[in-house]
Design an enzyme around this catalytic site. Structure first.
Site, PDB file in Angstrom:
ATOM      1  CG  ASP A  58      -2.013   1.010   1.160  1.00  0.00           C
ATOM      2  OD1 ASP A  58      -1.713   2.219   1.016  1.00  0.00           O
ATOM      3  OD2 ASP A  58      -3.185   0.612   1.250  1.00  0.00           O
TER       4      ASP A  58
ATOM      5  CG  ASN B 119     -12.056  -0.852   4.264  1.00  0.00           C
ATOM      6  OD1 ASN B 119     -12.270  -1.288   5.390  1.00  0.00           O
ATOM      7  ND2 ASN B 119     -10.919  -0.279   3.933  1.00  0.00           N
TER       8      ASN B 119
ATOM      9  CG  HIS C 224      -8.671  -2.941  -2.024  1.00  0.00           C
ATOM     10  ND1 HIS C 224      -9.700  -2.173  -2.527  1.00  0.00           N
ATOM     11  CD2 HIS C 224      -8.176  -2.246  -0.973  1.00  0.00           C
ATOM     12  CE1 HIS C 224      -9.819  -1.067  -1.819  1.00  0.00           C
ATOM     13  NE2 HIS C 224      -8.908  -1.091  -0.851  1.00  0.00           N
TER      14      HIS C 224
END
Length: 116
Positions: free
Chosen positions: A32, A89, A102
């Site tokens: 990330d 999420n 993801h």
């Protein structure tokens, strides 16, 4: 919904400088760019799925692969013994910012019990 998923498509196609940690015909994993933990890796399907709400029975193999890859990477990064978190999420209230399904693999420090 915001159409900000192009970056994931570019990563899958190697059209960015992002270092891919893992890739096969179903999924891609990479660090990330705004890490929330010492280890913060995103695992995405190679075929577009917008949100967790959009999965169906045809995605079983992809979702299983995403979880297996998360476990494999956790072992490679040596966060498996102390523990780690897997987060997906979904939509605005679920804090989804990029509308491309993801998994966040988070570890390397003590996490919080707070979910939001």
């Amino acid at each position: 919904m915001k159409n900000n998923n192009d970056i994931f498509k570019k990563i899958i196609l190697h059209k960015t400088s992002t270092k891919i940690i893992y890739q096969d015909n179903l999924v891609t994993a990479f660090n990330d760019i705004y890490p929330k933990s010492p280890v913060h890796i995103l695992i995405i399907p190679n075929n577009f799925i917008e949100t967790f709400n959009d999965i169906n029975h045809t995605h079983e193999l992809i979702l299983g692969r995403m979880l297996l890859v998360a476990s494999k990477i956790a072992k490679q990064k040596s966060i498996d013994k102390d523990g780690y978190r897997i987060v997906i999420n979904c939509n605005k209230h679920g804090c989804q910012e990029i509308f491309y399904l993801h998994i966040h693999l988070l570890g390397g420090r003590q996490g919080s019990k707070e979910y939001y």
